[in-house]
Write a protein that holds these residues in place. Structure first.
Motif, short mmCIF file in Angstrom:
data_model
loop_
_atom_site.label_atom_id
_atom_site.label_comp_id
_atom_site.label_asym_id
_atom_site.label_seq_id
_atom_site.Cartn_x
_atom_site.Cartn_y
_atom_site.Cartn_z
N ILE A 108 47.68 19.17 -38.82
CA ILE A 108 47.05 18.43 -37.71
C ILE A 108 47.40 16.95 -37.79
CG2 ILE A 108 44.85 17.72 -36.70
CD1 ILE A 108 43.73 20.46 -37.54
N LEU A 113 49.62 12.33 -32.33
CA LEU A 113 48.51 12.16 -31.40
C LEU A 113 47.76 10.88 -31.73
CD1 LEU A 113 47.00 15.77 -31.41
CD2 LEU A 113 48.34 14.71 -29.59
N MET A 116 45.39 9.81 -35.23
CA MET A 116 45.69 10.56 -36.46
C MET A 116 45.94 9.63 -37.65
SD MET A 116 45.18 13.62 -35.93
CE MET A 116 44.90 14.69 -34.54
N MET A 123 40.50 9.65 -44.45
CA MET A 123 40.52 10.80 -45.36
C MET A 123 40.72 10.38 -46.83
SD MET A 123 40.30 14.02 -44.33
CE MET A 123 40.16 14.95 -42.81
N PRO A 126 37.07 10.23 -49.76
CA PRO A 126 36.53 11.10 -50.82
C PRO A 126 37.26 10.96 -52.16
CG PRO A 126 36.77 12.34 -48.80
CD PRO A 126 37.39 10.99 -48.55
N THR A 137 25.90 12.41 -55.93
CA THR A 137 25.59 12.40 -54.51
C THR A 137 25.43 13.83 -54.00
OG1 THR A 137 26.81 10.36 -54.20
CG2 THR A 137 26.42 11.69 -52.24
N LEU A 141 22.30 15.80 -52.32
CA LEU A 141 22.42 16.38 -50.98
C LEU A 141 22.12 17.88 -50.97
CD1 LEU A 141 25.58 14.47 -49.72
CD2 LEU A 141 23.24 14.22 -48.89
N TRP A 182 35.89 19.01 -51.64
CA TRP A 182 35.59 17.79 -50.89
C TRP A 182 36.37 16.60 -51.47
CZ3 TRP A 182 32.95 13.67 -53.37
CH2 TRP A 182 32.70 12.57 -52.54
N MET B 1 57.95 25.61 -24.78
CA MET B 1 56.52 25.88 -24.77
C MET B 1 55.86 25.13 -23.63
SD MET B 1 54.19 24.78 -27.79
CE MET B 1 52.61 25.35 -28.01
N ARG B 6 50.45 23.36 -24.95
CA ARG B 6 50.48 22.22 -25.88
C ARG B 6 49.21 21.40 -25.75
NH1 ARG B 6 55.70 19.31 -27.70
NH2 ARG B 6 55.51 21.16 -28.99
N GLU B 9 46.50 23.12 -27.48
CA GLU B 9 46.70 22.99 -28.92
C GLU B 9 46.22 21.63 -29.42
OE1 GLU B 9 50.59 24.46 -30.69
OE2 GLU B 9 50.41 22.45 -31.52
N ASN B 10 46.52 20.58 -28.65
CA ASN B 10 46.09 19.24 -29.05
C ASN B 10 44.58 19.11 -29.06
OD1 ASN B 10 48.71 18.55 -29.36
ND2 ASN B 10 48.89 17.40 -27.45
N ALA B 13 43.35 20.71 -32.06
CA ALA B 13 43.59 19.89 -33.25
C ALA B 13 42.43 18.91 -33.46
CB ALA B 13 44.90 19.13 -33.10
N TYR B 14 42.00 18.24 -32.37
CA TYR B 14 40.87 17.31 -32.49
C TYR B 14 39.59 18.05 -32.83
CZ TYR B 14 43.55 13.35 -30.69
OH TYR B 14 44.46 12.35 -30.52
N ILE B 16 39.20 20.59 -34.57
CA ILE B 16 39.15 20.97 -35.99
C ILE B 16 39.05 19.73 -36.87
CG2 ILE B 16 40.41 22.06 -37.88
CD1 ILE B 16 41.72 23.88 -35.77
N ILE B 17 39.86 18.73 -36.59
CA ILE B 17 39.97 17.62 -37.54
C ILE B 17 38.74 16.71 -37.52
CG2 ILE B 17 41.17 15.87 -36.12
CD1 ILE B 17 42.17 16.75 -39.68
N ILE B 18 38.12 16.53 -36.35
CA ILE B 18 36.99 15.60 -36.30
C ILE B 18 35.77 16.12 -37.08
CG2 ILE B 18 35.31 14.46 -34.76
CD1 ILE B 18 37.75 13.91 -32.92
N LEU B 20 35.91 18.18 -39.55
CA LEU B 20 36.33 18.13 -40.95
C LEU B 20 36.21 16.72 -41.50
CD1 LEU B 20 39.47 20.45 -41.29
CD2 LEU B 20 37.29 20.65 -42.48
N LEU B 21 36.65 15.74 -40.71
CA LEU B 21 36.58 14.35 -41.15
C LEU B 21 35.13 13.95 -41.41
CD1 LEU B 21 38.07 11.61 -41.59
CD2 LEU B 21 37.49 11.09 -39.23
N PHE B 24 33.98 15.35 -44.59
CA PHE B 24 34.53 14.64 -45.74
C PHE B 24 33.88 13.27 -45.92
CE2 PHE B 24 38.03 17.74 -45.57
CZ PHE B 24 38.10 18.04 -46.91
N LEU B 25 33.47 12.66 -44.82
CA LEU B 25 32.88 11.31 -44.91
C LEU B 25 31.38 11.33 -45.17
CD1 LEU B 25 34.72 9.28 -42.13
CD2 LEU B 25 35.17 9.39 -44.57
N PHE B 26 30.74 12.48 -44.87
CA PHE B 26 29.29 12.54 -44.86
C PHE B 26 28.62 12.09 -46.17
CE2 PHE B 26 26.61 16.17 -46.32
CZ PHE B 26 25.37 15.69 -45.95
N PRO B 27 29.10 12.52 -47.35
CA PRO B 27 28.45 12.01 -48.57
C PRO B 27 28.54 10.50 -48.70
CG PRO B 27 29.83 13.90 -49.07
CD PRO B 27 30.15 13.50 -47.66
#
Lengths: 309, 281
Positions: A108, A113, A116, A123, A126, A137, A141, A182, B1, B6, B9-10, B13-14, B16-18, B20-21, B24-27
């Motif tokens: 991704i 895009l 990104m 990213m 962590p 932490t 949690l 994580w 394609m 497309r 798909e884009n 992508a957002y 899924i990634i947002i 996930l981000l 990952f940032l939450f702690p």
């Protein structure tokens, strides 16, 4: 014989220096080698020697030779066996998930895009968090009633009642794996992203002109190309996961019972909590032997990848 | 394609990634938020979102309290001293070693270079017991040097292999020219090679700094009071003073933020460094 080891090493200047070039190399390497010996060979020999004694940390001078007694005991010690098997479960579990999730994230982030680049930078957070801070932490949690994870999962209707994540063996091990995932999935993603970015563009273009479908491009071009990067990530992550101490010390401390005990923590406890140095030395020695059996081929492979470009 | 495919798909992508981000940032976000909450607000459930941010936790963190064995600022000083000295010593010995491995051919070179890398597999917990006893018998318990020597050694595989890669990027002709001019090995290294690899050395030193700054197990066992580093202080907020989440999270932010800034700063070299040069990020 020492000489400048490059394509030009048979140039006149280098050849003239050949006879006396060993000395500088040895002098240059000596401090680093001595330091490395002090944390590898010295402990190795010391552990081997001490492992044949019954010795208490509180009274180190009173030690008794017991031959292979410590080794005989450790193979019957449930904590030790559990520590070793848990380490395998933890390492392969965590690294397996990191690879799958890391690949998805890298694919991704590789897309052209908006946003990104910023997401890639965020990213990094962590993996920048001090390990003990990350572990504590997560402990907070995950622990009800204050832990946010249980509260929000309940609020979202995913679970009906509070879960004591660190209270049962299985979910505690899952929590350990989650902590490592994580912490290090972004690193795996970064390695794979570097791989994706270095893909030869002409191949991709040729494939799309030839009418290859997206999944075909992924399976026949991208994946073979990524193989090297996947390998590097697996090797580095496995080695670190086998050695994990801070994570397990901070998050579960091996509990409940011995269900998340990892090998490093077993060694630490026997030596510094039960004060049985001889016994801890035997465990540490076996741990080191097992590790070198598993990781020597991995490190050989890593070195090949480092020197092969 | 198709363009529509497309587009979907884009969007996907957002989608899924947002999340996930955020996951990952939450702690980290929890750490920041909790560190600026007052007392009982910190641990309230349901979480309080409309609170007045306060820096009281940070202030009390740096107020030295009577009776504490070592206050947090003292631990920070220890952390800085240990990691800076470790980095300097590691960089000196590691660069020398890397130069020998990169530029010289000598008997046993393959063995030595493989071995420097394979020391990576030795767990800290395994080398800890012998070093603990050695440090004790040398009367060096709770001193900076007891941490610095092992830390330098732990950083050497990274430093040697990272620097080696940067040295190999330097054209050997430049060094040969210096040799013709009569420079000795050390002069070539100091006056020719090092100035050319300075950016790489800076990145390497930041990674070494981070590793020493974060180290936990050796600091836990080899220090008591004077040489105690900040990560140990973090763990003690929980075991010794009851659980002071406000101060604990403030302390966490204090020791984590420089690392985050450094990491972002060296991100171009991050992958290259942490893969020992195997991946040129």
């Amino acid at each position: 014989m020492a000489t400048l080891s490059t394509r030009t090493h048979d140039a006149p200047i280098a050849r003239k220096k050949k006879s006396k070039m060993n000395a500088p190399a040895i002098i240059l390497l000596a401090p680093a080698v001595l330091l490395l010996l002090s944390v590898t060979l010295y402990p190795f020999l010391y552990l081997l020697y001490t492992s044949f004694f019954s010795q208490n940390l509180m009274n180190p001078s009173a030690k008794a030779w017991i031959g292979f007694g410590n080794y005989a005991a450790l193979f019957k010690d449930a904590d030790v066996i559990r520590g070793f098997t848990n380490t395998l479960v933890f390492a392969f579990g965590a690294v397996g998930i990191q690879m799958i999730l890391g690949t998805l994230i890298a694919l991704i982030l590789d897309k052209d895009l908006p946003g990104m680049k910023a997401i890639t930078i965020m990213m990094l957070i962590p993996m920048s968090i001090t390990p003990i801070v990350g572990a504590l932490t997560w402990k907070y949690l995950l622990t009800p009633p204050f832990g946010w994870v249980g509260y929000y999962l309940q609020k979202l209707g995913i679970i009906d009642q509070p879960i004591v994540f660190l209270g049962s063996g299985f979910s505690a091990m899952m929590s350990m794996i989650a902590l490592d995932v994580w912490n290090w999935t972004p690193f795996v993603a970064l390695i794979l992203l570097a791989g994706l970015k270095s893909r030869p563009h002409d191949q991709l273009e040729a494939a799309s002109i030839d009418g290859a479908r997206r999944y075909q491009v992924f399976i026949y071009i991208t994946l073979p190309f990524l193989k090297r990067f996947i390998l590097i990530a697996v090797v580095l992550r496995l080695i670190e996961a086998f050695k994990n101490f801070t994570g397990v010390f901070g998050l579960t401390n091996g509990g409940p019972g011995n269900s998340t005990l990892l090998a490093s923590l077993v060694v630490y406890r026997k030596a510094l909590e039960s004060f049985q140095i001889g016994y801890a030395a035997a465990i540490a020695f076996i741990f080191l032997i097992l590790l070198s059996i598993i990781t020597t081929p991995l490190i050989g492979r890593l070195q090949k990848e480092i020197t092969n470009d | 394609m198709g363009i529509r495919l497309r587009y979907i798909e884009n969007i996907l992508a957002y989608l899924i990634i947002i999340p996930l981000l955020l996951l990952f940032l939450f702690p980290f976000l929890w750490l920041i938020i909790t560190s600026v909450k007052e007392g009982t607000d910190a641990i309230a459930i349901p979480p309080i979102w409309d609170f007045h941010p306060t820096f009281n936790n940070y202030i009390s963190l740096f107020r030295s309290t009577e009776g504490r064995s070592a206050d947090f600022s003292g631990m920070l000083v220890s952390s800085v001293i240990v990691s800076v000295v470790t980095t300097i010593l590691g960089l000196i010995t590691g660069t020398m070693g890397a130069y020998a491995i990169a530029r010289y051919k000598f008997k046993g070179k393959d063995f030595i270079s493989t071995w420097t890398l394979s020391t990576l597999m030795v767990p800290a917990a395994v080398s800890l017991i012998p070093i603990f006893l050695l440090v004790g018998s040398l009367n060096l318990m709770d001193t900076y040097i007891a941490l610095i020597i092992p830390y330098v050694a732990f950083n050497l595989p990274l430093i040697i292999w990272m620097i080696r890669g940067f040295i190999l990027d330097v054209p050997v002709a430049i060094e040969e020219a210096a040799m013709v001019d009569g420079c000795s090995t050390f002069q070539i290294l100091w006056k020719v090679v090092i100035p050319l690899i300075l950016p790489g050395m800076a990145a390497t030193s930041i990674l070494a700094l981070i590793q020493s700054w974060n180290e936990f197990l050796f600091a836990l066992v080899l220090t008591r009071d004077m040489a105690k580093t900040a990560p140990i202080g973090i763990a003690e907020f929980i075991t010794m003073y009851g659980i002071q989440w406000g101060e604990m999270t403030a302390a966490s932010i204090v020791i984590t933020s420089p690392i985050i800034i450094f990491t972002i700063f060296v991100r171009k070299y991050l992958v290259r460094g942490l893969t020992f040069g195997a991946v040129k990020g």
